[in-house]
Design an enzyme around this catalytic site. Structure first.
Site, mmCIF file in Angstrom:
data_model
loop_
_atom_site.group_PDB
_atom_site.id
_atom_site.type_symbol
_atom_site.label_atom_id
_atom_site.label_comp_id
_atom_site.label_asym_id
_atom_site.label_seq_id
_atom_site.Cartn_x
_atom_site.Cartn_y
_atom_site.Cartn_z
ATOM 1 N N ARG A 1 0.854 -1.190 0.000
ATOM 2 C CA ARG A 1 0.000 0.000 0.000
ATOM 3 C C ARG A 1 0.884 1.232 0.000
ATOM 4 O O ARG A 1 1.866 1.303 0.736
ATOM 5 C CB ARG A 1 -0.881 -0.028 1.251
ATOM 6 C CG ARG A 1 -1.958 1.057 1.282
ATOM 7 C CD ARG A 1 -2.916 0.796 2.431
ATOM 8 N NE ARG A 1 -3.875 -0.251 2.122
ATOM 9 C CZ ARG A 1 -5.062 -0.026 1.564
ATOM 10 N NH1 ARG A 1 -5.427 1.211 1.262
ATOM 11 N NH2 ARG A 1 -5.888 -1.014 1.324
ATOM 12 N N GLY A 2 0.539 2.203 -0.829
ATOM 13 C CA GLY A 2 1.309 3.436 -0.891
ATOM 14 C C GLY A 2 0.433 4.627 -0.568
ATOM 15 O O GLY A 2 -0.724 4.489 -0.187
ATOM 16 N N ARG A 3 1.006 5.810 -0.753
ATOM 17 C CA ARG A 3 0.302 7.046 -0.424
ATOM 18 C C ARG A 3 -0.925 7.241 -1.304
ATOM 19 O O ARG A 3 -1.924 7.788 -0.880
ATOM 20 C CB ARG A 3 1.289 8.221 -0.619
ATOM 21 C CG ARG A 3 0.930 9.491 0.154
ATOM 22 C CD ARG A 3 2.163 10.362 0.390
ATOM 23 N NE ARG A 3 2.951 10.599 -0.792
ATOM 24 C CZ ARG A 3 3.059 11.773 -1.415
ATOM 25 N NH1 ARG A 3 2.378 12.816 -0.981
ATOM 26 N NH2 ARG A 3 3.837 11.920 -2.451
ATOM 27 N N GLY B 1 -2.435 4.663 -3.380
ATOM 28 C CA GLY B 1 -3.159 3.483 -3.847
ATOM 29 C C GLY B 1 -2.587 2.190 -3.314
ATOM 30 O O GLY B 1 -1.867 2.165 -2.318
ATOM 31 N N THR B 2 -2.907 1.099 -3.999
ATOM 32 C CA THR B 2 -2.542 -0.231 -3.521
ATOM 33 C C THR B 2 -1.758 -0.991 -4.584
ATOM 34 O O THR B 2 -1.792 -0.653 -5.772
ATOM 35 C CB THR B 2 -3.816 -1.040 -3.174
ATOM 36 O OG1 THR B 2 -4.667 -1.050 -4.333
ATOM 37 C CG2 THR B 2 -4.560 -0.427 -2.006
ATOM 38 N N ASP C 1 15.135 9.874 -4.506
ATOM 39 C CA ASP C 1 14.583 9.349 -3.255
ATOM 40 C C ASP C 1 15.134 7.960 -2.975
ATOM 41 O O ASP C 1 14.386 7.022 -2.677
ATOM 42 C CB ASP C 1 13.055 9.330 -3.299
ATOM 43 C CG ASP C 1 12.434 9.105 -1.896
ATOM 44 O OD1 ASP C 1 13.147 9.341 -0.886
ATOM 45 O OD2 ASP C 1 11.265 8.685 -1.816
#
Length: 274
Positions: free
Chosen positions: A17-19, A21-22, A132
């Protein structure tokens, strides 16, 4: 989108899971290949920067493919409301998990850093700066090959090779980014140096209780090797760390130069600088 996506892939359980979505595990019957599908909900993109990043990420990943140490992108599906990127499937364990509980032996750290620097050098040759780099963004496939991932903050280096904008993660960000100056692709080399320091020492080189304190420590940039932690680390490894985390950008190694350092070339073993 989902009809088209589901026509091509069988979607299974959520694996991340990210900021925005999935990530789902999926299977492509045509190629008989398991993949990961990153589904982004565009309604969660709050500003122009996020939208620009979403637009750039698949383009950058497509440009960089194929490379043995960069996560491969297979396909992109997009509608007005969402985007799905079909990616190479990796193991659940990231580099962060590998180094969370113990420092690594030098040969293991050198092997990982050689793969990571190879990926970074390829990015830089293609005019891409990751911006990043951190252990959470380094994945591994089923054969334990390193895969650099998450190009959401990546940028084209552009004319003159410089860019601006404060992006990155506190422990790993280069000092020139925090100073608000124009910077170049060597910010990635600094971040990779921080990762190598943690691999060998088990602690970050610049520490603070809050993001502000960490930024202040990075800006002071006093690179030290506490004897208690680095007693067993070779002089050659420390030499590479100093050259990757050199505050003077003109003297900091490029990714290509770091790949040719004696410690990398010797696989962290018989170091001519010992």
């Amino acid at each position: 989108m989902y009809d088209t996506l589901k026509d091509t892939y069988q979607l299974f359980e959520e694996i991340g899971r990210g900021r925005f979505g999935t990530i789902l595990r999926a299977f492509c019957p045509v190629s008989a290949e398991s993949v990961a599908v990153k589904i982004i909900d565009k309604s969660l993109l709050t500003d122009e920067t996020d939208r620009a990043c979403l637009e750039k990420e698949p383009k950058i990943m497509t440009l960089l493919s194929p490379h043995p140490n960069i996560l491969k992108i297979h396909n992109v599906f997009e509608t007005e409301d969402s985007m799905a990127m079909v990616l190479e499937l990796c193991e659940p364990e990231t580099l962060y998990d590998k180094i969370a509980h113990r420092p690594l032996p030098e040969p293991e750290a050198a092997g990982l850093m050689k793969q990571l620097l190879g990926a970074i050098a390829h990015c830089h040759r293609m005019g891409v700066v990751h911006r990043d780099l951190k252990p959470e963004n380094v994945l591994f496939d089923s054969r334990n090959n390193l895969k650099l991932a998450d190009f959401g903050s990546a940028e084209w280096s552009g004319e003159g090779g410089s860019m601006e904008g404060v992006v990155g993660t506190p422990y790993y960000v280069a000092p020139e980014v925090l100073m608000g100056r124009l910077y170049n692709e060597k910010v990635d080399v600094w971040s990779a140096g921080v990762m190598l320091y943690i691999m060998l020492g088990g602690i970050p080189p610049f520490y603070g209780e809050t993001a502000t304190e960490i930024f202040e420590a990075v800006l002071r940039g006093n690179l030290r090797f506490p004897p208690k932690v680095f007693r067993g680390v070779s002089p050659a490894a420390k030499d590479l760390l100093r050259k990757m985390m050199c505050r003077d950008v003109s003297r900091r190694l490029s990714a290509e130069q770091a790949l040719r350092h004696p410690w990398i070339l010797s696989g962290g073993e018989a170091n001519p600088m010992d």
